[in-house]
Enzyme design. Structure first.
Site, PDB file in Angstrom:
ATOM      1  N   THR A 164       0.830  -1.213   0.000  1.00 31.52           N
ATOM      2  CA  THR A 164       0.000   0.000   0.000  1.00 31.52           C
ATOM      3  C   THR A 164       0.865   1.264   0.000  1.00 31.52           C
ATOM      4  O   THR A 164       1.921   1.309   0.610  1.00 31.52           O
ATOM      5  CB  THR A 164      -0.897  -0.010   1.244  1.00 31.52           C
ATOM      6  OG1 THR A 164      -1.682  -1.189   1.215  1.00 31.52           O
ATOM      7  CG2 THR A 164      -1.798   1.201   1.306  1.00 31.52           C
TER       8      THR A 164
ATOM      9  N   GLY B 127       2.595  -2.691   8.115  1.00 27.62           N
ATOM     10  CA  GLY B 127       2.720  -3.238   9.470  1.00 27.62           C
ATOM     11  C   GLY B 127       4.123  -3.712   9.757  1.00 27.62           C
ATOM     12  O   GLY B 127       4.780  -4.311   8.901  1.00 27.62           O
TER      13      GLY B 127
ATOM     14  N   GLU C  46      -7.601  -6.143   2.955  1.00 25.88           N
ATOM     15  CA  GLU C  46      -7.792  -7.372   2.170  1.00 25.88           C
ATOM     16  C   GLU C  46      -9.006  -7.235   1.254  1.00 25.88           C
ATOM     17  O   GLU C  46      -9.774  -8.164   1.072  1.00 25.88           O
ATOM     18  CB  GLU C  46      -7.973  -8.605   3.076  1.00 25.88           C
ATOM     19  CG  GLU C  46      -7.018  -8.728   4.249  1.00 25.88           C
ATOM     20  CD  GLU C  46      -5.543  -8.717   3.836  1.00 25.88           C
ATOM     21  OE1 GLU C  46      -5.252  -8.810   2.639  1.00 25.88           O
ATOM     22  OE2 GLU C  46      -4.688  -8.588   4.744  1.00 25.88           O
TER      23      GLU C  46
END
Lengths: 699, 699
Positions: free
Chosen positions: A152, A191, A457
């Site tokens: 992303t 993350g 997702e």
């Protein structure tokens, strides 16, 4: 607040005590918690969880008592310490992935190694060559490299093809140059990247010569292995606080023309010939995207348990909390009514209780579908290989139908299940009244940590287009007579056949007719959408709202069907006693009829049911089911077997000692009470005395 | 992250820039923002707000840049410093309550003086005698006493009559003894009590002899005025962290037989004769409860603006964010589509945009009703006084009908408006995709701080019983022919008259028919509920779900009617240009038809509309209105005139510099980036280098 006076210590809640009320609840139901728990999870799983719980509780680092008080920096530090210890325990006890996943469930907070163990290792494993496994996967498995998955960007999430980061092939020295041409090309939300990772898999647009070949995965070191400082040309950091998930260091990452070797492009499926600079095309896209389907299936599987935590807390608390006398009860009766006895509270909570079971069974069916299709796919692939060698019959697209069905099912169910869980959690929080707003309720932070799920997702609204596309395609195939004989084609065909004579579903007495009514509505909406798209030639964009409705309808059908099929299974009568089975059957009907009532207008504009049936279902059946399920509510949530340590909730305590626990946390564990302030506005002094540090060091 | 490298500073977002996109949006609409803003708020108000904004922005203490990063203790300290400065500014600039309320809106965080300035002073003023005003109100107004309002207990919120704290009259020394008999009797959730207040109004059960007279308000000092330590026999503190509202020190309070003088019972309406110990009864309960009605009306008034902040942020961001190409657009067209162009996004956001205006107008109508009824009440009271003196005509219950209507309206609208705002905010947050989850979006914390509103001042579900009770009573009066001629009676009567011939509402073309359809549905549900209660003798508890539906239906009718009446007002054509008026009219229709569609099944089971009308409304009218409102979306949220400083949102910036702002906050303002960690699991070292304190001191 170190010195609680004796007169405060002597106080108890007014009677009846919460513990007595929950005992009475448990006595009042003939449901077998043990049977139901084993049926839901298997005895083996429950024993394993108990063992892990014991290990975790024995370690000071996993103590949760300051979780609700800590600020971001402290929470992150603690989470990192926990992640490290968890990895040590994994090695000590030779834990499997299942053990680790159980431990993570019990700890219930995202940790800074989260993306290493899942996305980083998985991507290296699935998309790396044997050479790359040796080079990257092996040190990563040993935590010498700690990694993340950088896809992303600040400007691009859903549209992966629109990613801006570039990886340009340099034929002269056989390297790639990673570069961030714009601010919006900064990797974002990654993350474990913010403070933790020293490696990343970076999705970047592969450029060879002047041509772009779309996003590809590159392995890239981002921090020094000794100093942990960013490498040259790399700007990396944490993206800041979030609504939840603050124990995780989601990060950003920018590249200023960083060179990486040829071997850093993960090359199992596609790559660049180092000698010629020619692009090597992937064999099959479907293999690459298998991971996403698996992740979505997992979300479906977990959704029931996610919601069940809130439901367990709210039901236990509303059984302990008493407020007002019943209006129609003679004034001579003393004592206030348990809040759970009010129909308005039952109407909000018991359908959610039913939904937890519906989602759990749906998740299991979804995982099963995933496993079966993977197996079939592998078989077909080897058949295809045989065929290439001239063996076996002709077959054009091995497993394509199955994959399309799996993809659509996982998209639709991911959207429905995660929305249901997220929105349901907020309903359970509010059903706890004022105390639901306290962190000690244990719902707010759980809800906040879960809220990324409807977005990641595949955004839940975006995904519904995938379902609609599949259903439209299926409907065209049915009309053209070239559909395979799967469940989707069957219910579409049944609708076409019966459309003129009408549905005549007896939803109030026949279970299979309830399932058929859900299928009918989904089929009706499919053919309506098909008409708009194919006959009326409406634009795709103008139909997005219809597609979303269609996907929801189809997924609700799948959930109702999954629950129904569990009740129809041959083995169930051996696994469950009749009392428990009866209650489960009531939950099925409650879930289905409550959903039907909520979506009433689609059900009767499609002709699936009549207005009279809806009215009866609403005013009679659903209200009756609430009354019948009510006595079993506490035992039903007990059967989810959440240890108190996991829930970390004053309101949801198994023993009902709600008020004692709230009071203890507020008065004994709360650092703010170690501040003495100056209250007067004319003085600019804020703090007269600050004992928070002394307090923390004593903990 | 002090030293951002030059190459990072040189980066800009990929084109087109957010600023260009918002400029184009503003050019593309002929709406007059200025006219609409003045119509909504008056020019005078907007100028006043600008002046206050300038004053606040000039003060370092109001700097917001660390709000999203600070933990609880720091947030509380900062909030207290701000409250103090605000009080100083109030004196310096001779601010009125209106100025203070504007300042609070701009600062947008609850402060530790919050309950002093509102509930504490108001209760002293309204319920104190002149003697008590001198004793308590005057020093409190000068902030010598800083107070709170201690009603809710650990075990009792909604049911005020069930409060457990006792105040026992001691005739021998003319005192009251305040006492907490159980742990559940601890005062709980009391705003400003945790660390700040030195005084409290305590609601306690008045006991004289062996008889209990229900809850009464007592003034009680809780902390020493010099040392700020709790007084003897008092155990007081902060209740701990919450889902939001963490700048406020909500507190607990226990009494161990604390004696207070006779004069500390607020005695304007009721009291104890100090000589005889006889109880003095209140003259009229309705006067005492006027405050709650006012508070609820304020919640209705604010709800539009509360929701509008989220809508403004989401609409600006979805106009800047671009993702995917349109599916039906030829591939030759370059560039991605603004997210706001997708109908699925419009369908989620534009009806909420319409709702902000609907709620704003409803709030103004509600406040107007409150003012009118207070005036009438005062007139009637003085008439009653005249009558007692033998002047004027006979009248039994002065203003009772009006009060009942006001009470029911404020209950129902408080529930509907605060639920709409709270749930709407979460929709706007999710519509921002992944970035909506970042604190920098500015929606999450605003939503979390707002979430007590659906629960306090009457839980939203509880309140619906009040509405149902009123409507049932009105329906009985209509059937008995003794109803007053208010709006409620009128729409109930119209339903009875037309019930047989049918409704025949032309909702697709006639605005007044839309309003009538909402009234019809509310009337139908009223008579259905009446039948269940009076004819079928169903229990009150079994009807709570029906009552909730009824209350929602009635309140939705009131909202639609309020919006309609604004558009019908004579003056509107002088205040608004035709373009702006046209857009406002579209918003009215969008709000009404979207609500109708959402509640479709009640609309056609009541016969208010036909199935065909709903289908047309859904597939044609609403989708068409979305398309027509879309070009004006940005200017419509501009007209709410939120300064960037107030929104404190990267995504909602007026200038569209979304990505620059996100990046700046993450990389320049984020203390977590001053931690260097040790990433390896075998090392138990967490932090290698911690520069957070140095960073904070530099800010």
């Amino acid at each position: 607040m170190s010195n609680t006076p004796q007169w405060v210590k002597d106080l108890v809640p007014s009677s009846p005590q919460g513990s007595e009320l929950l005992q009475a609840e448990r006595k009042g139901s003939n449901l077998s918690v043990k049977n139901l728990s084993n049926f839901l999870f298997t005895a083996e799983t429950l024993i394993r969880r108990q063992e892990i719980l014991k290990i975790l509780q024995a370690e000071k680092v996993f103590d949760k008592s300051q979780n609700y008080f800590d600020g971001r920096v402290d929470r992150f530090k603690r989470a990192l310490a926990r992640s490290k210890r968890l990895r040590q325990l994994e090695l000590e006890h030779k834990w499997t992935r299942q053990h680790l996943s159980d431990a993570a469930d019990l700890i219930s907070e995202p940790g800074p190694y989260g993306l290493h163990a899942t996305m980083f290792l998985t991507t290296l494993r699935d998309q790396g060559t044997p050479e790359q496994h040796k080079l990257f996967l092996e040190p990563a498995q040993d935590y010498k490299y700690i990694g993340c998955y950088a896809q992303t960007e600040l400007g691009h999430g859903s549209n992966v093809r629109g990613l801006e980061t570039t990886a340009t092939w340099n034929p002269e020295d056989r390297t790639f140059t990673l570069h961030s041409p714009h601010l919006t090309s900064s990797k974002w939300w990654i993350g474990s990247l913010g403070r933790t990772a020293n490696y990343a898999v970076v999705m970047a647009q592969l450029i060879i010569g002047c041509k772009t070949y779309g996003p590809h995965p590159f392995v890239c070191q981002v921090r020094d292995l000794k100093t942990h400082q960013p490498l040259d040309g790399i700007y990396v950091g944490d993206i800041g606080p979030k609504f939840g998930y603050n124990t995780m260091d989601n990060g950003f990452l920018l590249f200023n023309k960083v060179k990486i070797p040829h071997v850093n492009l993960l090359a199992r499926f596609s790559g660049v010939d180092p000698d010629t600079g020619a692009y090597i095309r992937p064999a099959s896209a479907s293999l690459i995207y298998g991971t996403l389907t698996w992740v979505r299936s997992t979300i479906v599987l977990q959704s029931g348990g996610v919601l069940a935590r809130g439901v367990a807390i709210a039901l236990r608390y509303t059984a302990v909390r008493r407020q007002f006398q019943d209006r129609d009860t003679p004034a001579t009766t003393h004592g206030e009514n348990q809040v759970l006895n009010y129909t308005m509270v039952q109407y909000r909570l018991l359908p959610l209780l039913a939904a937890t079971f519906a989602l759990h069974f749906t998740g299991k069916a979804m995982m099963n579908l995933y496993d079966v299709s993977q197996k079939t796919l592998r078989q077909n692939m080897s058949k295809l290989a045989d065929k290439k060698r001239g063996v076996g019959p002709e077959e054009s697209h091995p497993g394509t139908d199955l994959l399309a069905d799996l993809h659509a099912t996982s998209c639709g169910l991911k959207a429905l299940a995660s929305s249901t869980a997220a929105e349901g959690l907020e309903v359970t929080r509010r059903a706890c009244g004022g105390h639901g707003y306290s962190s000690f309720a244990g719902i707010g932070s759980w809800y906040a940590d879960y809220l990324p799920t409807p977005t990641w997702e595949g955004d839940n609204y975006m995904l519904t287009q995938q379902v609609a596309r599949y259903l439209l395609k299926s409907a065209r195939a049915v009309l053209n007579g070239n559909a395979t004989n799967n469940d989707t084609s069957k219910f579409l065909r049944r609708f076409l056949e019966k459309q003129d004579t009408g549905a005549a579903h007896d939803i109030l007495t026949v279970d299979s007719d309830i399932v058929a009514a859900f299928a009918w509505r989904a089929a009706y909406l499919t053919f309506e959408a098909l008409k708009h798209r194919d006959d009326e030639k409406k634009s795709w964009n103008s139909l997005l709202v219809d597609f979303w409705r269609l996907s929801t309808a189809h997924s609700q059908y799948l959930v109702v069907k999954s629950f129904y099929e569990v009740l129809q299974s041959d083995s169930i009568e051996y696994e469950l006693d009749q009392n428990t089975l009866d209650v489960l059957h009531k939950l099925f009907r409650l879930h289905a009829l409550h959903t039907l009532e909520k979506e009433a207008s689609e059900f009767f504009s499609s002709g699936a049911v009549t207005i009279r049936q809806i009215q009866l279902s609403r005013s009679k059946a659903v209200m009756q089911l609430l009354e019948e399920v009510r006595p079993h509510a506490i035992k039903l949530v007990d059967s989810w077997q959440f240890p108190d340590w996991q829930l970390d909730s004053s309101l949801g305590r198994y023993d009902g000692k709600v008020y004692e626990d709230m009071f203890h946390r507020a008065s004994e564990l709360n650092p703010l009470n170690c501040l003495t302030i100056d209250p007067y506005p004319e003085s600019n002094i804020i703090i007269k005395k600050d004992d928070t540090e002394a307090f923390k060091s004593k903990l």
